[in-house]
Write a protein that holds these residues in place. Structure first.
Motif, PDB file in Angstrom:
ATOM      1  N   THR A  19       0.844  -1.189   0.000  1.00 37.41           N
ATOM      2  CA  THR A  19       0.000   0.000   0.000  1.00 37.41           C
ATOM      3  C   THR A  19       0.883   1.243   0.000  1.00 37.41           C
ATOM      4  OG1 THR A  19      -0.141   0.447   2.374  1.00 37.41           O
ATOM      5  CG2 THR A  19      -1.515  -1.341   1.518  1.00 37.41           C
ATOM      6  N   PRO A  20       0.295   2.439  -0.165  1.00 39.28           N
ATOM      7  CA  PRO A  20       1.102   3.656  -0.077  1.00 39.28           C
ATOM      8  C   PRO A  20       1.792   3.812   1.279  1.00 39.28           C
ATOM      9  CG  PRO A  20      -0.996   4.121  -1.133  1.00 39.28           C
ATOM     10  CD  PRO A  20      -1.085   2.716  -0.620  1.00 39.28           C
ATOM     11  N   HIS A  21       1.329   3.060   2.291  1.00 36.52           N
ATOM     12  CA  HIS A  21       1.925   3.172   3.629  1.00 36.52           C
ATOM     13  C   HIS A  21       2.728   1.938   4.031  1.00 36.52           C
ATOM     14  CE1 HIS A  21      -0.152   6.939   4.350  1.00 36.52           C
ATOM     15  NE2 HIS A  21      -1.275   6.382   3.931  1.00 36.52           N
TER      16      HIS A  21
ATOM     17  N   GLY B 214      -4.355   5.731  -3.688  1.00 38.36           N
ATOM     18  CA  GLY B 214      -3.090   5.173  -4.157  1.00 38.36           C
ATOM     19  C   GLY B 214      -3.225   3.743  -4.632  1.00 38.36           C
TER      20      GLY B 214
ATOM     21  N   GLY C 220       1.948   3.816  -7.510  1.00 38.93           N
ATOM     22  CA  GLY C 220       2.736   2.652  -7.117  1.00 38.93           C
ATOM     23  C   GLY C 220       2.460   1.405  -7.921  1.00 38.93           C
TER      24      GLY C 220
END
Length: 259
Positions: free
Chosen positions: A73-75, A105, A141
């Motif tokens: 994920t983006p995190h 994202g 991403g």
């Protein structure tokens, strides 16, 4: 007697050909309910996992407990194995998972399945598989690497694709391009199409000298790309015998009709 031997030979040859045709083109499926989440009110994804022959709509092979199942994920990276729910597909073991996509994202879902013993081919099969879902047009991403031993890095954004778009990918082994690797391509048949001959079931292409392949998808729906490589080390089959390994770098993308 001689004619009987010829008939037996022909029958054996036919059986060998039948086994070869039915054992080809395995694909690990990792199919989300959508490739684009645009509405916060319908952001709960369902992901279906099965090991099958998508264009022929089976047979389905039984899946063991996946070694890895997660999402980038983006995190960061998230382990999703606890979300897997066993289910049956055509009477065989498969899985389903739910995931609440709440962040903008790109989300790269991935699975390393349990090795599958294919007696018809005498190999253990491991298909390292991924699919990308975009959240709320966040992007950013879609070409992220999972870090699998074999992997397809998309060179075309793998969502927002129209029918007829060209999908390009780079086949990697241990992070390095694989020239002239064979890539099998199949459409996930929804029952609306019958292939006119066996040659139409699985499309076969190769990467170029830089490890890049390209394919224009002629029909709307989910398309699977499987780069097939020989494993560097043997595995032990259920009988305890060391056998060769087929490694698959698999990626799923969806096309939609322009209308």
């Amino acid at each position: 007697m001689f004619m009987h031997q010829i008939l037996r030979f022909r029958h054996s040859l036919w059986l060998a050909l039948a086994v070869s045709l039915t054992s080809a083109a395995h694909f690990q499926e990792l199919i989300p309910s959508t490739e684009l989440v645009t509405d916060a009110g319908s952001s709960m994804l369902t992901l279906d996992l099965a090991f099958t022959h998508p264009m022929e709509r089976g047979p389905v092979m039984p899946m063991g407990q996946p070694v890895q199942f997660g999402v980038l994920t983006p995190h960061g990276r998230q382990d999703l194995r606890a979300s897997l729910i066993p289910r049956l597909e055509s009477g065989q073991a498969a899985y389903r998972a739910s995931y609440p996509l709440q962040q903008p994202g790109d989300h790269v879902f991935f699975i390393e399945p349990a090795p599958y013993w294919e007696p018809a081919e005498g190999v253990m099969i491991v298909h390292y598989t991924k699919v990308v879902v975009d959240g709320f047009s966040g992007g950013g991403g879609w070409d992220a690497s999972v870090g699998f031993p074999v992997e397809i890095q998309p060179l075309t954004r793998p969502y927002g694709l129209w029918t007829g778009n060209l999908f390009r990918g780079l086949v990697l082994r241990n992070g390095q391009p694989v020239p002239f690797a064979e890539v099998e391509v199949e459409w996930r048949n929804d029952g609306s199409l019958t292939a006119p001959a066996d040659a139409f079931v699985t499309q076969v292409i190769k990467t170029d000298a830089q490890g890049v392949f390209a394919y224009a998808m002629p029909r709307a729906g989910w398309w699977g790309f499987a780069a097939l490589l020989d494993g560097e080390q043997p595995m032990t089959n259920p009988a305890g015998v060391a056998v060769p390994v087929e490694l698959g770098a698999v990626m799923w993308v969806r096309t939609r009709e322009m209308r």
